[in-house]
Design a protein around this motif. Structure first.
Motif, mmCIF file in Angstrom:
data_model
loop_
_atom_site.group_PDB
_atom_site.id
_atom_site.type_symbol
_atom_site.label_atom_id
_atom_site.label_comp_id
_atom_site.label_asym_id
_atom_site.label_seq_id
_atom_site.Cartn_x
_atom_site.Cartn_y
_atom_site.Cartn_z
ATOM 1 N N SER A 16 0.847 -1.095 -0.094
ATOM 2 C CA SER A 16 0.075 0.018 -0.046
ATOM 3 C C SER A 16 0.879 1.275 -0.033
ATOM 4 N N PRO A 17 0.200 2.283 -0.564
ATOM 5 C CA PRO A 17 1.293 3.492 -0.463
ATOM 6 C C PRO A 17 1.299 3.951 1.064
ATOM 7 N N SER A 18 0.702 3.516 2.056
ATOM 8 C CA SER A 18 0.771 4.093 3.301
ATOM 9 C C SER A 18 2.283 3.140 3.815
ATOM 10 N N THR A 19 2.442 2.198 3.441
ATOM 11 C CA THR A 19 3.558 1.277 3.611
ATOM 12 C C THR A 19 4.878 1.847 3.130
ATOM 13 N N VAL A 20 4.927 2.402 2.051
ATOM 14 C CA VAL A 20 6.030 3.339 1.298
ATOM 15 C C VAL A 20 6.119 4.464 2.088
ATOM 16 N N SER A 21 5.290 4.990 2.505
ATOM 17 C CA SER A 21 5.473 6.466 3.410
ATOM 18 C C SER A 21 5.905 6.051 4.499
ATOM 19 N N ASN A 22 5.561 4.886 5.254
ATOM 20 C CA ASN A 22 6.209 4.637 6.644
ATOM 21 C C ASN A 22 7.498 4.467 6.486
ATOM 22 N N LEU A 23 8.084 3.888 5.474
ATOM 23 C CA LEU A 23 9.498 3.628 5.212
ATOM 24 C C LEU A 23 10.249 4.871 4.858
ATOM 25 N N LEU A 24 9.392 5.823 3.956
ATOM 26 C CA LEU A 24 10.154 6.964 3.873
ATOM 27 C C LEU A 24 10.240 7.971 5.098
ATOM 28 N N ASN A 25 9.397 7.985 5.937
ATOM 29 C CA ASN A 25 9.451 8.769 7.166
ATOM 30 C C ASN A 25 10.007 8.110 8.420
ATOM 31 N N GLY A 26 10.916 7.090 8.057
ATOM 32 C CA GLY A 26 11.569 6.644 9.136
ATOM 33 C C GLY A 26 10.677 5.715 10.266
ATOM 34 N N ARG A 27 9.285 5.132 9.631
ATOM 35 C CA ARG A 27 8.602 4.148 10.937
ATOM 36 C C ARG A 27 8.353 2.909 10.123
ATOM 37 N N ARG A 30 8.047 -1.714 12.672
ATOM 38 C CA ARG A 30 7.496 -3.152 12.705
ATOM 39 C C ARG A 30 7.184 -3.689 11.238
ATOM 40 N N MET A 31 7.923 -3.335 10.201
ATOM 41 C CA MET A 31 7.589 -3.797 8.855
ATOM 42 C C MET A 31 8.733 -4.970 8.795
ATOM 43 N N LEU A 32 8.040 -6.087 8.133
ATOM 44 C CA LEU A 32 8.776 -7.212 7.754
ATOM 45 C C LEU A 32 10.126 -6.911 6.867
ATOM 46 N N PRO A 33 11.097 -7.623 7.313
ATOM 47 C CA PRO A 33 12.140 -7.470 6.533
ATOM 48 C C PRO A 33 12.224 -7.666 4.910
ATOM 49 N N ALA A 34 11.264 -8.653 4.636
ATOM 50 C CA ALA A 34 11.089 -9.021 3.303
ATOM 51 C C ALA A 34 10.412 -7.670 2.601
ATOM 52 N N THR A 35 9.379 -7.256 3.252
ATOM 53 C CA THR A 35 8.620 -6.037 2.507
ATOM 54 C C THR A 35 9.591 -4.907 2.597
ATOM 55 N N ARG A 36 10.249 -4.478 3.435
ATOM 56 C CA ARG A 36 11.108 -3.371 3.469
ATOM 57 C C ARG A 36 12.194 -3.576 2.093
ATOM 58 N N ARG A 37 12.708 -4.808 2.000
ATOM 59 C CA ARG A 37 13.623 -4.953 0.953
ATOM 60 C C ARG A 37 12.695 -4.834 -0.627
ATOM 61 N N VAL A 39 10.035 -2.819 -1.106
ATOM 62 C CA VAL A 39 9.904 -1.311 -1.351
ATOM 63 C C VAL A 39 11.136 -0.623 -1.680
ATOM 64 N N GLU A 40 12.371 -0.882 -0.973
ATOM 65 C CA GLU A 40 13.640 -0.613 -1.106
ATOM 66 C C GLU A 40 14.207 -0.696 -2.788
ATOM 67 N N ALA A 41 13.617 -2.020 -3.120
ATOM 68 C CA ALA A 41 13.987 -2.320 -4.435
ATOM 69 C C ALA A 41 13.282 -1.498 -5.431
ATOM 70 N N ALA A 42 11.994 -1.219 -5.071
ATOM 71 C CA ALA A 42 11.262 -0.577 -6.140
ATOM 72 C C ALA A 42 11.660 0.810 -6.137
ATOM 73 N N ILE A 43 11.925 1.541 -5.083
ATOM 74 C CA ILE A 43 12.394 2.779 -5.058
ATOM 75 C C ILE A 43 13.537 2.795 -6.038
ATOM 76 N N GLU A 44 14.685 1.970 -5.823
ATOM 77 C CA GLU A 44 15.964 1.795 -6.701
ATOM 78 C C GLU A 44 15.448 1.786 -8.280
ATOM 79 N N GLN A 45 14.656 0.915 -8.579
ATOM 80 C CA GLN A 45 14.422 0.374 -9.980
ATOM 81 C C GLN A 45 13.609 1.718 -10.252
ATOM 82 N N LEU A 46 12.829 2.379 -9.790
ATOM 83 C CA LEU A 46 12.014 3.314 -10.510
ATOM 84 C C LEU A 46 12.559 4.891 -10.499
ATOM 85 N N GLY A 47 13.590 4.752 -9.631
ATOM 86 C CA GLY A 47 14.554 6.174 -9.399
ATOM 87 C C GLY A 47 13.663 7.041 -8.817
#
Length: 348
Positions: A16-27, A30-37, A39-47
């Motif tokens: 969800s967009p809120s999950t991405v927002s949580n990562l970007l804002n340092g929250r 409680r995010m699963l490591p696989a989920t975080r990876r 999201v980080e991969a999508a951020i990198e791929q899309l620039g």
């Protein structure tokens, strides 16, 4: 890729967009490591690049803090900046670095600019005893952490001071040389106008007095009352000091330098005089910069726990920013550590 949105990142990562927002804002606690990876991969791929202005409007906070140091000409401040930045980045913050050369007017201009740009937290490293030049901005709501400085009379009630126990550090440095049998000790510094330098000198004097020596008879080189702090050329200052001290009728057999760059300059001055570091004159520095272990001979020094101190500075600053209200002033004192290397040896 330009124009990438948080919704595209969410779709790419399957969250969800809120999950991405949580990562970007340092929250992301409680995010699963696989989920975080993902999201980080999508951020990198899309620039994807977050829009800071939009984030500030949305959250009411600027995810940037200021750092004002005397000068990164001294590697100690570059290392501190690296530790502070690493801690800040983990929490989604960025750091803006300013070099003040301990000039109050310059510090005020920098802090005014940072405040005007929406930055609400600053780490100040000049260690000046009087910070009244910054109090108008603190009264407006700036959160200020003073690094390498203990609390002083007249400080603002919300000021946070984080420092090494510099009195103990100066005492440990002098005691190490006294334990090696040295009795003709010298203390080398630039101007003794900053809190940290005064405290290091006080610890040095206390150790001499405890050993039955008269601190008033110790050789002290500060370049005179008009001499600047030497932040831009501490090594040159140490070299000059060594030349003058070693030309006295009773030169020192051991020298305590106010910081490692100054100590390295002292070592150069000893060699210039045709003498050998440690064999003829022992030298001890302060800080344990990366060059200390690389010098020949390697430099005995007083280590500061920089990573822990940087983390504490950021934590206090973020707590104030997050609260949005003035925080009660605090003082945190950390313990120094003696690191013995080859630049000190028993008196001959």
């Amino acid at each position: 890729m330009g124009g990438v949105t948080i919704y595209q990142v969410a779709a790419q990562a399957g969250v969800s967009p809120s999950t991405v927002s949580n990562l970007l804002n340092g929250r992301a606690g409680r995010m699963l490591p696989a989920t975080r990876r993902r999201v980080e991969a999508a951020i990198e791929q899309l620039g994807y690049r977050p829009n800071r202005a939009a984030r500030q409007l949305r959250t009411g906070r600027n995810q940037v803090i200021g750092l004002v140091v005397p000068s990164v000409a001294n590697p100690f401040w570059g290392t501190f900046a690296r530790h502070l930045e690493a801690t800040a980045l983990e929490a989604g913050y960025h750091v803006l670095l300013c070099n003040s050369e301990r000039e109050p007017d310059r510090e005020r201009r920098y802090v005014d600019e940072l405040w005007s740009d929406g930055i609400r937290g600053v780490v100040l490293c000049s260690s000046l005893p009087d910070l009244s030049h910054l109090m108008p901005v603190v009264d407006e709501g700036l959160h200020l952490v003073a690094f390498d400085r203990t609390a002083q009379a007249g400080d603002h009630e919300s000021l946070v001071n984080i420092s090494l126990d510099n009195v103990l550090g100066g005492r440990i440095a002098a005691q190490h040389l006294l334990d090696l049998g040295h009795r003709r000790l010298a203390f080398v510094s630039g101007a003794l106008g900053s809190v940290n330098r005064r405290e290091r000198f006080r610890g040095f004097s206390d150790a001499l007095e405890d050993a039955g020596l008269d601190p008033a008879k110790a050789l002290v080189w500060s370049g005179g009352p008009s001499h600047r702090y030497g932040d831009l050329d501490a090594a040159g200052l140490g070299r000059t000091a060594a030349a003058e001290l070693l030309a006295t009728p009773e030169p020192p057999t051991a020298i305590v330098a106010v910081n490692d760059m100054c100590a390295l300059g002292v070592c150069a001055g000893i060699r210039d005089a045709g003498l050998r570091v440690a064999d003829d004159v022992s030298v001890i520095g302060f800080d344990d910069i990366v060059l200390a272990d690389l010098a020949a001979p390697a430099l005995t020094t007083i280590r500061q726990p920089l990573a822990e101190m940087a983390a504490a500075a950021f934590d206090h600053l973020r707590a104030g920013i997050d609260s949005g209200d003035p925080m009660p002033g605090q003082s945190l004192l950390m313990r120094p550590e003696l690191v013995v290397r080859a630049s000190t040896s028993p008196v001959r």
